[in-house]
Design a protein around this motif. Structure first.
Motif, PDB file in Angstrom:
ATOM      1  N   LYS A 107      -9.134  -0.655 -12.151  1.00 48.33           N
ATOM      2  CA  LYS A 107      -9.391   0.783 -12.277  1.00 48.33           C
ATOM      3  C   LYS A 107      -9.310   1.526 -10.945  1.00 48.33           C
ATOM      4  O   LYS A 107      -8.711   2.591 -10.858  1.00 48.33           O
ATOM      5  CB  LYS A 107     -10.764   1.008 -12.918  1.00 48.33           C
ATOM      6  N   LEU A 108      -9.909   0.980  -9.924  1.00 48.38           N
ATOM      7  CA  LEU A 108      -9.934   1.688  -8.643  1.00 48.38           C
ATOM      8  C   LEU A 108      -8.586   1.608  -7.932  1.00 48.38           C
ATOM      9  O   LEU A 108      -8.219   2.518  -7.194  1.00 48.38           O
ATOM     10  CB  LEU A 108     -11.030   1.103  -7.748  1.00 48.38           C
ATOM     11  N   THR A 109      -7.847   0.532  -8.127  1.00 45.42           N
ATOM     12  CA  THR A 109      -6.582   0.206  -7.462  1.00 45.42           C
ATOM     13  C   THR A 109      -6.817  -0.069  -5.973  1.00 45.42           C
ATOM     14  O   THR A 109      -7.912   0.154  -5.446  1.00 45.42           O
ATOM     15  CB  THR A 109      -5.507   1.310  -7.615  1.00 45.42           C
ATOM     16  N   GLY A 110      -5.768  -0.520  -5.293  1.00 46.28           N
ATOM     17  CA  GLY A 110      -5.900  -0.849  -3.878  1.00 46.28           C
ATOM     18  C   GLY A 110      -5.834   0.348  -2.951  1.00 46.28           C
ATOM     19  O   GLY A 110      -6.160   0.238  -1.760  1.00 46.28           O
ATOM     20  N   ALA A 111      -5.436   1.523  -3.468  1.00 44.79           N
ATOM     21  CA  ALA A 111      -5.236   2.695  -2.607  1.00 44.79           C
ATOM     22  C   ALA A 111      -6.499   3.127  -1.856  1.00 44.79           C
ATOM     23  O   ALA A 111      -6.422   3.449  -0.662  1.00 44.79           O
ATOM     24  CB  ALA A 111      -4.674   3.851  -3.431  1.00 44.79           C
ATOM     25  N   PRO A 112      -7.687   3.174  -2.485  1.00 45.15           N
ATOM     26  CA  PRO A 112      -8.886   3.564  -1.727  1.00 45.15           C
ATOM     27  C   PRO A 112      -9.216   2.591  -0.593  1.00 45.15           C
ATOM     28  O   PRO A 112      -9.730   3.004   0.451  1.00 45.15           O
ATOM     29  CB  PRO A 112      -9.995   3.561  -2.787  1.00 45.15           C
ATOM     30  N   ILE A 113      -8.905   1.310  -0.796  1.00 45.21           N
ATOM     31  CA  ILE A 113      -9.170   0.319   0.251  1.00 45.21           C
ATOM     32  C   ILE A 113      -8.192   0.525   1.408  1.00 45.21           C
ATOM     33  O   ILE A 113      -8.570   0.476   2.581  1.00 45.21           O
ATOM     34  CB  ILE A 113      -9.064  -1.105  -0.322  1.00 45.21           C
ATOM     35  N   ALA A 114      -6.927   0.786   1.064  1.00 48.72           N
ATOM     36  CA  ALA A 114      -5.937   1.084   2.106  1.00 48.72           C
ATOM     37  C   ALA A 114      -6.340   2.331   2.887  1.00 48.72           C
ATOM     38  O   ALA A 114      -6.173   2.397   4.111  1.00 48.72           O
ATOM     39  CB  ALA A 114      -4.559   1.273   1.471  1.00 48.72           C
ATOM     40  N   LEU A 184       0.903  -1.966   0.605  1.00 53.74           N
ATOM     41  CA  LEU A 184      -0.322  -1.475   1.247  1.00 53.74           C
ATOM     42  C   LEU A 184      -0.847  -2.432   2.317  1.00 53.74           C
ATOM     43  O   LEU A 184      -1.660  -2.038   3.157  1.00 53.74           O
ATOM     44  CB  LEU A 184      -1.410  -1.244   0.192  1.00 53.74           C
ATOM     45  N   LYS A 185      -0.413  -3.689   2.244  1.00 55.14           N
ATOM     46  CA  LYS A 185      -0.828  -4.719   3.217  1.00 55.14           C
ATOM     47  C   LYS A 185      -2.356  -4.847   3.300  1.00 55.14           C
ATOM     48  O   LYS A 185      -2.938  -4.989   4.379  1.00 55.14           O
ATOM     49  CB  LYS A 185      -0.246  -4.422   4.603  1.00 55.14           C
ATOM     50  N   LEU A 186      -3.001  -4.792   2.137  1.00 56.10           N
ATOM     51  CA  LEU A 186      -4.468  -4.854   2.109  1.00 56.10           C
ATOM     52  C   LEU A 186      -5.001  -6.119   2.759  1.00 56.10           C
ATOM     53  O   LEU A 186      -5.990  -6.087   3.500  1.00 56.10           O
ATOM     54  CB  LEU A 186      -4.973  -4.799   0.660  1.00 56.10           C
TER      55      LEU A 186
END
Length: 401
Positions: A107-114, A184-186
């Protein structure tokens, strides 16, 4: 030090959520500022009462979205979530804050972490499953019922129909994992990876840019009144009734050993197992009080999993209750069974090997020794939330110095 916890739910719906909530409460008890970001409009009320700063986002899973164009976009980012997180992060100082990620993919996806990484926040991934390395998060081939040994995102991985479904069902997960890892290279930008067992760490290590650090999960104390004599004649299986958990192997083993079996849980295999094993008792999923009553009566807990389970919370819970455990080497918590001497660990996942272990545990002297070992280990290894947060502070502090 400040800590921001990212978890798709802010209430206890499973093991990962339980750890995240307990962690937040313990950090706050120590006067540490805590933020909590979740894709859930409802939070455990204790969080707000403790002064945890909440960002509760009613975000959909990509699999809940019917519009194909929106689904494709959600694989990489949710603009509403990203902007909400940006406004939330402004209130924290990156140099003194660690972002601790428990779950985020659906749901949150990786974008907020990036976004957090780009703003200079240190990030720590808690590997409750294999989502940091595997597109499906389980690192298991459901078609062959074997643990995966493929290199993630290799041609073999991409082409493998490992979910027991057609390949098109795997495509969204492949796309999202590619986005998180490559675009995103998280994980390349992460500062810390936390594993929950040695087995978990060993499986993750070849595929991560940094060596994962093992952190013992917290457990709530078991009261003396919740420990029974446990000298009944039933062996228990607790969990979801799916092939990778091998409940069929458990029931076949119980029949071979001539012992009574109880299944606590439910799932897709339940109806067929009931038909094939009318001699077994099925309770379905139980709430806290009935589960405690069952745990007072069972002679031993059996975890015959084929899947490489990252840990297995029910194993340590059983040992804390003085219940001997039979586990396979595919379970991360089998390390605790060996260390404590509170059960039997078998490498073979067959009815015969499990039945042999049941027969051993059915001998009064063997059972008494293993129960005594379980209680002794429990007394000296409480694995409290306080100890867990002590370890996190030890690991987080160097990141923000």
């Amino acid at each position: 030090m400040n800590v921001i916890i990212i978890c798709e739910s802010a209430r206890i719906t499973g093991g990962a959520e339980r750890v995240a909530v307990l962690e937040a409460l313990e950090f706050r008890r120590r006067g540490i500022r805590v933020g909590f970001i979740a894709a859930d409009p409802i939070a455990d009320p204790r969080l707000a009462e403790a002064g945890v700063e909440l960002l509760l986002l009613p975000a959909k899973s990509v699999f809940e979205e019917s519009d194909n164009q929106k689904r494709l976009h959600m694989l990489f980012s949710n603009p509403y979530v990203v902007e909400s997180v940006r406004e939330f992060l402004v209130n924290f100082e990156p140099r003194t804050t660690v972002v601790h990620i428990h779950s985020f993919r659906l749901k949150l996806t990786g974008a907020p972490i990036a976004l957090a990484q780009s703003l200079g926040f240190k990030t720590a991934f808690h590997c409750n499953e294999y989502a940091t390395i595997c597109p499906t998060s389980l690192y298991f081939n459901h078609r062959t019922q074997t643990n995966c040994e493929l290199s993630p995102l290799s041609l073999g991985c991409i082409s493998c129909e490992c979910q027991g479904q057609k390949w098109r069902h795997k495509l969204p997960k492949l796309t999202a994992h590619f986005g998180n890892k490559v675009l995103l290279k998280l994980y390349a930008r992460a500062d810390l990876f936390l594993a929950v067992s040695q087995l978990n760490a060993k499986t993750l290590a070849p595929h991560l840019p940094k060596e994962p650090v093992v952190v013992q999960l917290p457990f709530q104390p078991v009261l003396d009144e919740d420990r029974g004599d446990n000298d009944g004649n039933e062996f228990a299986f607790i969990g979801r009734l799916v092939p990778e958990k091998a409940p069929d192997t458990f029931l076949e083993a119980a029949k071979l050993a001539g012992v009574k079996a109880v299944i606590i849980g439910g799932g897709p295999m339940e109806e067929s197992l009931r038909q094939k094993h009318p001699e077994a008792r099925f309770t379905g999923w139980l709430s806290d009080a009935p589960l405690k009553a069952e745990m007072k009566q069972i002679r031993g807990l059996v975890i015959p999993s084929r899947w490489r389970e990252t840990f297995g919370l029910s194993v340590v819970d059983a040992i804390h209750r003085g219940i001997p455990v039979i586990s396979t080497t595919s379970v991360g918590a089998s390390e605790v069974v060996r260390e404590s001497g509170a059960g039997i660990v078998t490498e073979e996942i067959t009815p015969n090997s499990i039945a042999e272990a049941m027969n051993t545990l059915n001998q009064p002297q063997q059972w008494s020794e293993m129960r005594a070992n379980a209680l002794a280990w429990s007394a000296s290894n409480p694995r409290s939330t306080e100890q867990y947060v002590d370890r996190l502070i030890e690991l987080f502090t160097p990141l923000i110095k």
